[in-house]
Design an enzyme around this catalytic site. Structure first.
Site, PDB file in Angstrom:
ATOM      1  N   LYS A 189      -7.123  -3.742 -33.233  1.00  0.00           N
ATOM      2  CA  LYS A 189      -8.447  -3.239 -33.102  1.00  0.00           C
ATOM      3  C   LYS A 189      -8.892  -1.760 -33.706  1.00  0.00           C
ATOM      4  CE  LYS A 189      -6.388  -0.499 -29.292  1.00  0.00           C
ATOM      5  NZ  LYS A 189      -5.894  -0.431 -27.833  1.00  0.00           N
ATOM      6  N   TYR A 226     -20.746  28.120 -45.556  1.00  0.00           N
ATOM      7  CA  TYR A 226     -21.716  28.159 -44.351  1.00  0.00           C
ATOM      8  C   TYR A 226     -21.409  29.183 -43.436  1.00  0.00           C
ATOM      9  CZ  TYR A 226     -24.157  23.954 -46.108  1.00  0.00           C
ATOM     10  OH  TYR A 226     -24.595  22.956 -46.755  1.00  0.00           O
TER      11      TYR A 226
HETATM   12  C1  LIG Z   1      -4.539  -0.411 -27.517  1.00  0.00           C
HETATM   13  C2  LIG Z   1      -3.971  -1.243 -26.524  1.00  0.00           C
HETATM   14  C3  LIG Z   1      -2.549  -1.681 -26.713  1.00  0.00           C
HETATM   15  C4  LIG Z   1      -1.759  -1.064 -27.682  1.00  0.00           C
HETATM   16  O1  LIG Z   1      -0.977   0.288 -27.089  1.00  0.00           O
HETATM   17  P1  LIG Z   1      -0.337   1.322 -27.978  1.00  0.00           P
HETATM   18  O2  LIG Z   1       0.086   2.538 -27.142  1.00  0.00           O
HETATM   19  O3  LIG Z   1      -1.252   1.428 -29.192  1.00  0.00           O
HETATM   20  O4  LIG Z   1       0.998   0.445 -28.317  1.00  0.00           O
HETATM   21  C5  LIG Z   1      -2.154  -2.573 -25.700  1.00  0.00           C
HETATM   22  N1  LIG Z   1      -2.544  -3.085 -24.660  1.00  0.00           N
HETATM   23  C6  LIG Z   1      -3.958  -2.713 -24.790  1.00  0.00           C
HETATM   24  C7  LIG Z   1      -4.864  -3.650 -23.594  1.00  0.00           C
HETATM   25  C8  LIG Z   1      -4.677  -1.913 -25.704  1.00  0.00           C
HETATM   26  O5  LIG Z   1      -6.007  -1.842 -25.504  1.00  0.00           O
END
Ligand SMILES: *Cc1c(COP(=O)(O)O)cnc(C)c1O
Length: 818
Positions: free
Chosen positions: A487, A713
């Site tokens: 993702k 700035y």
């Molecule tokens: C992002 C996510 C993961 C992965 O988690 P990590 O801590 O990055 O391994 C697993 N399950 C779901 C539902 C997620 O949204």
């Protein structure tokens, strides 16, 4: 592709305990360990190595592709389906392969240089090749093939056309070196720098050194720095070198000349000698001294030595994937060409085929040790097997043998000829592999075809991603599947490229947050099942059209999706049910189970592929009880769902930190996210992972300022004393947060940490370099090795997840593979 072969019966006699020979005429010239790497099926011998997946399961697939000879361990393996195949049973396939190669090694008695040490092995190997190529026909390890697998595959390439071998050996644990020593049997040993790499597997430096020295147990001469001399050395003779102590080759003077050369003077056999090398950093100087000792040992004349050192070139072993002109992608491997590395590069091309077509630009292959006719026949066959659509050959030999290649291939005599006559707009919407021997200077071609890169870039080490994947795979209980989380653009690392890499490395599932992320990686060529965490009603169309699998987490979504499927008359569509066991984000609550069961048991429109939940604090030891409670609630819900479905489904709850912290909660599958990208909340695990992403930028200007001058700035930066600042090409719009201004954060230049000064701008940042040795053109590391994402996250009071996913899309991603 080798100029000799072994009859299968001889192979059986060398390695086997028992054999079944149905095709006794078969001759073997290729070792195969990966079903995806077949080039000459009939000449291949497949070793069913033990791994995460039982490779015996691939035998049918490999047989279908024409391979007829197999080395296996399963005594009860059913061979009836393979009437014309040969089987050799052994107790350990890796050992059997090593035994066969050892036998092969014994056929040759030309000198072999064996290299080991912590740092510089590959560079020294490649430099020795550059320095000796005018005097010898050399067979050397491709890339950095130096492992228990890589060494046998390298030594297997030896044949009588060569008269010198150069092989490197690397070990990560005690007792590995004996095996490599037997296979390489170096006559000349070379020990490189002993540093910190791979320290974990050893109790101390001396133990590591003693282990490494085992490579040289029978060497005629060992080239070694005096400080590493140990009583346990058994080589017949040593050739020592040193910058300080008395030695066979003693460096007496080192001086930088014309700003880019180092002049080295030394005493050898009471004579003063000198060389000049086109490098000035200390690591290169030491590597050059090691090579110098080898050249002297081989009795090269001082004139040839001096000449060849002057022409020494940088070693770049990595393949880079970049964006190219006309929506193409460029894989740049313009620094070496031999048959094995061509094979490796073509695999990478196949893995990253994000376009309809594949193009290969290849130079003549130099020093192959094989007659040209046969060599190019094999090259043409390889290219055909790997499905290259367009072939462009550059070089006299390729021109001469062009009839071996597909009719629409293009040929050019040399690189300038290509640059002048090739219409580069023919490169469009294709993935191009540029692969050439050094002398062809293909970097000129890659410069023309690759898009110009704005100087700030995120470099992604794909080998490290694979290493991390394999690390977590090794932590899985038997038969547990792996879903990789890609993702948010694979946590900022680049969705398409990472997804293709994971597919190639056989993960079972991918997951994305939104439908369009799933659709993007589908378009890039991913055929794995993809779960979508946030399917929304307007995206159902795309979900179904692109075979994406939604996570159903509420009655609203569940019912809407069921309606959509009914409307289309679809049955058994794969879906995933999300249970909220305590995260309180998305998912059905335990008390909603009765209503959920009622609904799903009557629906044939979908098939529940998996039921899962997410842990809220798996990384936190203070929250153990809560996590245990979540797991137990999950089990309860799963049991209820099992009671109404008459088919099995996958159960999963573990994210990265739970894989190692909660091994009993791996169920049927784990969801690996952040760990893939080299980051772990659990400090104890960090040492097991490799570093994936490096954010780099460069300096636009260096200024000398006086005490009290203000910077940027709002004038919040004030020079504390007379000094210098550097302006670099990264700002908050690139994802370098403004909160790191005014000395709160810093960057790394030539291994020196320099603080920010003044406010960070949208596209630029100023650094105080008063106390550092910095020049325009130096790399500036924002994070990477030496300045970790953990440090940045601490400074920002956030977690590494946020830092890496905040790097803006305008920062170009460059992928490399070694
Ligand atoms: C992002 C996510 C993961 C992965 O988690 P990590 O801590 O990055 O391994 C697993 N399950 C779901 C539902 C997620 O949204």
């Amino acid at each position: 592709m080798i100029e000799f072969s072994y009859n299968i019966k001889d192979v059986a006699a060398i390695v086997g305990q028992k054999s079944l020979i149905n095709s006794p005429k078969q001759t073997i010239s290729q070792i195969l360990t990966d079903s995806r790497k077949i080039t000459d099926a009939l000449a291949s011998l497949f070793f069913a190595l033990a791994g995460n997946k039982n490779s015996h399961l691939f035998i049918y697939e490999i047989y279908q592709k024409g391979v007829r000879s197999f080395v296996i361990t399963e005594t009860d393996f059913d061979t009836t389906a393979f009437p014309d195949a040969n089987f050799i049973w052994v107790s350990n396939c890796l050992e059997a392969m090593q035994k066969l190669v050892l036998h092969h090694r014994m056929q040759f008695n030309y000198p072999v240089i064996g290299i080991t040490g912590s740092n510089g092995k590959t560079i020294i190997k490649e430099w020795l090749h550059q320095l000796l190529a005018s005097e010898y026909q050399i067979i050397r390890s491709p890339k950095s093939y130096n492992s228990q697998m890589g060494v046998p595959l390298s030594v297997w390439q030896m044949n009588n056309k060569f008269n010198l071998g150069i092989f490197e050996a690397g070990i990560s644990k005690p007792h590995e070196m004996e095996v490599l020593a037997d296979i390489i049997k170096p006559t000349i040993g070379v020990l490189t720098n002993i540093g910190a790499a791979h320290d974990e597997g050893f109790t101390n430096r001396t133990e590591k050194l003693i282990e490494k020295l085992k490579l040289f147990k029978e060497a005629e001469v060992l080239i070694i720095e005096t400080k590493n001399l140990l009583p346990s050395i058994t080589a017949k003779k040593t050739f020592t070198w040193s910058f300080t102590a008395n030695a066979d080759l003693k460096i007496i003077e080192q001086e930088i000349v014309e700003q880019k050369f180092t002049l080295l003077k030394a005493i050898y056999k009471q004579q003063e000698l000198q060389i000049k090398i086109p490098f000035i950093n200390q690591a290169s100087v030491e590597n050059a001294v090691v090579c110098w000792a080898v050249l002297l040992q081989l009795n090269l004349s001082n004139e040839i030595i001096a000449n060849n050192f002057l022409k020494l070139q940088t070693v770049k072993m990595r393949l880079e994937l970049k964006n190219g002109i006309n929506q193409s992608s460029i894989i740049d491997d313009s620094y070496n060409s031999d048959f094995i590395s061509l094979d490796i590069a073509l695999d990478f091309l196949n893995q990253q085929h994000q376009h309809q077509s594949k193009t290969l630009i290849l130079s003549d292959i130099e020093q192959s040790g094989i007659a040209p006719q046969k060599l190019y026949q094999n090259v043409a066959q390889l290219i055909k097997n790997k499905g290259v659509d367009h072939f462009i050959g550059i070089g006299e030999q390729l021109c001469k043998h062009q009839n071996l290649f597909k009719a629409d291939s293009l040929f050019f005599l040399n690189t300038p000829d290509f640059i002048t006559h090739f219409d580069k707009d023919q490169i469009e919407n294709t993935t191009v592999l540029i692969k050439g021997a050094r002398s062809f200077e293909f970097e000129r071609i890659s410069k023309i075809l690759a898009q110009k890169i704005h100087d700030t870039q995120l470099e992604i080490n794909l080998n490290a991603v694979v290493h991390n994947l394999n690390y977590y795979k090794s932590k899985l209980q038997p038969n547990v599947k792996l879903m990789a989380m890609v993702k948010a653009f694979a946590y900022g690392n680049g969705g398409d490229q990472i997804a293709m890499l994971l597919q190639h490395n056989r993960v079972d599932y991918l997951a994305v947050a939104y439908t369009d992320e799933g659709y993007e990686i589908r378009k890039a060529g991913v055929i794995l099942p993809i779960m979508v965490l946030n399917p929304e009603v307007p995206s159902f169309d795309s979900i179904i059209n692109y075979c994406l699998e939604p996570q159903l987490y509420s009655f609203r979504i569940l019912k809407a999706f069921a309606d959509e499927l009914l409307k289309r008359g679809i049955k058994d569509y794969p879906v995933h049910l999300k249970i909220d066991t305590g995260m309180h984000r998305l998912g059905f609550m335990p008390e909603e189970m009765p209503e959920l069961l009622e609904f799903i048991k009557t629906k044939s429109c979908f098939k529940v592929k998996s039921v899962f939940s997410h842990l809220a604090a798996s990384e936190n030891d203070l929250q153990k009880e809560y996590t245990a409670q979540q797991i137990s609630t999950f089990k309860g819900c799963v049991a209820l769902i099992e009671s109404v479905l008459d088919y099995p489904f996958i159960k999963h709850i573990a994210n990265t930190s739970a894989i190692t912290k909660w091994p009993d909660a791996q169920f049927d599958m784990v969801r690996l996210g952040i760990g893939l990208y080299g980051i772990e909340s659990n400090k104890a695990e960090r040492g097991n992972l490799q570093h994936v992403a490096t954010l780099k930028t460069s300096i636009s200007q260096i200024k000398e300022l006086k005490k009290g001058n203000t910077i940027g700035y709002g004038r919040s930066g004030v020079m504390p004393k007379d000094g210098k600042i550097a302006t670099v090409k990264i700002g908050y719009a690139d994802g370098f947060p403004r909160a790191l201004g005014n000395g709160k954060g810093g960057m790394l230049i030539n291994n020196q940490l320099v603080p920010t000064i003044g406010n960070i701008c949208m596209d630029m940042t100023m650094l105080d370099i008063s106390d550092a040795d910095v020049n325009i053109g130096d790399d500036v590391i924002v994070f990477g090795e030496g300045l970790s994402v953990y440090t940045l996250a601490n400074q920002l009071d956030t977690i590494p997840y946020e830092v890496i996913t905040s790097i803006s899309q305008r920062v170009k991603r460059v992928y490399y593979y070694e």
